[in-house]
Design a protein around this motif. Sequence first.
Motif, mmCIF file in Angstrom:
data_model
loop_
_atom_site.group_PDB
_atom_site.id
_atom_site.type_symbol
_atom_site.label_atom_id
_atom_site.label_comp_id
_atom_site.label_asym_id
_atom_site.label_seq_id
_atom_site.Cartn_x
_atom_site.Cartn_y
_atom_site.Cartn_z
ATOM 1 N N UNK A 60 -0.308 -20.541 -1.333
ATOM 2 C CA UNK A 60 -0.059 -19.738 -0.149
ATOM 3 C C UNK A 60 -0.645 -18.342 -0.238
ATOM 4 N N UNK A 61 -0.346 -17.536 0.784
ATOM 5 C CA UNK A 61 -0.894 -16.182 0.882
ATOM 6 C C UNK A 61 0.190 -15.173 1.219
ATOM 7 N N UNK A 62 -0.049 -13.953 0.792
ATOM 8 C CA UNK A 62 0.777 -12.807 1.157
ATOM 9 C C UNK A 62 -0.136 -11.606 1.315
ATOM 10 N N UNK A 63 0.279 -10.673 2.144
ATOM 11 C CA UNK A 63 -0.422 -9.398 2.233
ATOM 12 C C UNK A 63 0.552 -8.273 1.939
ATOM 13 N N UNK A 64 0.254 -7.534 0.898
ATOM 14 C CA UNK A 64 1.057 -6.377 0.543
ATOM 15 C C UNK A 64 0.483 -5.137 1.222
ATOM 16 N N UNK A 65 1.375 -4.234 1.587
ATOM 17 C CA UNK A 65 0.978 -2.958 2.156
ATOM 18 C C UNK A 65 1.569 -1.829 1.320
ATOM 19 N N UNK A 66 0.860 -0.727 1.283
ATOM 20 C CA UNK A 66 1.341 0.472 0.592
ATOM 21 C C UNK A 66 1.112 1.648 1.524
ATOM 22 N N UNK A 67 2.196 2.199 2.039
ATOM 23 C CA UNK A 67 2.117 3.318 2.966
ATOM 24 C C UNK A 67 2.347 4.623 2.223
ATOM 25 N N UNK A 68 1.521 5.601 2.527
ATOM 26 C CA UNK A 68 1.608 6.894 1.861
ATOM 27 C C UNK A 68 2.132 7.948 2.819
ATOM 28 N N UNK A 69 2.877 8.883 2.272
ATOM 29 C CA UNK A 69 3.321 10.047 3.045
ATOM 30 C C UNK A 69 3.319 11.262 2.129
ATOM 31 N N UNK A 70 3.242 12.433 2.732
ATOM 32 C CA UNK A 70 3.262 13.658 1.953
ATOM 33 C C UNK A 70 1.896 14.140 1.537
ATOM 34 N N UNK A 71 0.905 13.255 1.631
ATOM 35 C CA UNK A 71 -0.467 13.619 1.264
ATOM 36 C C UNK A 71 -1.399 12.615 1.914
ATOM 37 N N UNK A 72 -2.567 13.080 2.325
ATOM 38 C CA UNK A 72 -3.513 12.180 2.963
ATOM 39 C C UNK A 72 -4.018 11.143 1.968
ATOM 40 N N UNK A 73 -3.882 9.883 2.352
ATOM 41 C CA UNK A 73 -4.285 8.802 1.459
ATOM 42 C C UNK A 73 -5.760 8.876 1.117
ATOM 43 N N UNK A 74 -6.546 9.397 2.045
ATOM 44 C CA UNK A 74 -7.987 9.470 1.830
ATOM 45 C C UNK A 74 -8.391 10.354 0.675
ATOM 46 N N UNK A 75 -7.471 11.130 0.151
ATOM 47 C CA UNK A 75 -7.775 11.994 -0.986
ATOM 48 C C UNK A 75 -7.501 11.302 -2.319
ATOM 49 N N UNK A 76 -7.063 10.048 -2.278
ATOM 50 C CA UNK A 76 -6.657 9.336 -3.483
ATOM 51 C C UNK A 76 -7.470 8.073 -3.711
ATOM 52 N N UNK A 77 -7.852 7.857 -4.959
ATOM 53 C CA UNK A 77 -8.284 6.536 -5.391
ATOM 54 C C UNK A 77 -7.023 5.706 -5.582
ATOM 55 N N UNK A 78 -7.023 4.496 -5.050
ATOM 56 C CA UNK A 78 -5.793 3.696 -5.054
ATOM 57 C C UNK A 78 -5.961 2.416 -5.865
ATOM 58 N N UNK A 79 -4.838 2.013 -6.454
ATOM 59 C CA UNK A 79 -4.858 0.782 -7.235
ATOM 60 C C UNK A 79 -3.595 -0.025 -7.019
ATOM 61 N N UNK A 80 -3.682 -1.289 -7.373
ATOM 62 C CA UNK A 80 -2.524 -2.170 -7.418
ATOM 63 C C UNK A 80 -2.363 -2.661 -8.858
#
Length: 124
Positions: free
Chosen positions: A16-36
């Motif tokens: 099967x499939x799932x989609x995880x989401x990660x919502x950011x607040x307090x700082x613009x996400x575009x300023x971060x390299x992101x990982x899982x």
Amino acid sequence: QVQLVESGGGLVQAGGSLRLSCAASGRTLGSLTMGWFRQAPGKEREFVAAITRSGMITRYADSVKGRFTISRDNAKNTVYLQMNSLRPEDTAVYYCAGRGSLSIETTALEYDHWGQGTQVTVSS
């Protein structure tokens, strides 16, 4: 300071499939390299996938390559992990993480900001 909140975990059958989401607040996400990352019971936290600030470059662990896709929508301040062809060995708590530097890193210690995690359970 940035706050990261994961969602989208759950119980799914193998294949099967799932989609995880990660919502950011307090700082613009575009300023971060992101990982899982993920951590199974009794195991160390391991790298799953990462994406640069622009979204142009991604990197995956060999165990998920071809099955998982990381993406981001900076306008929505959200990072996603699309997980397809799930296997029982993918069962773990999944965490999103952010770092202020440009480069993609695969070590948890290189990330400064962490979410609380979301449980993914894949039944056989």
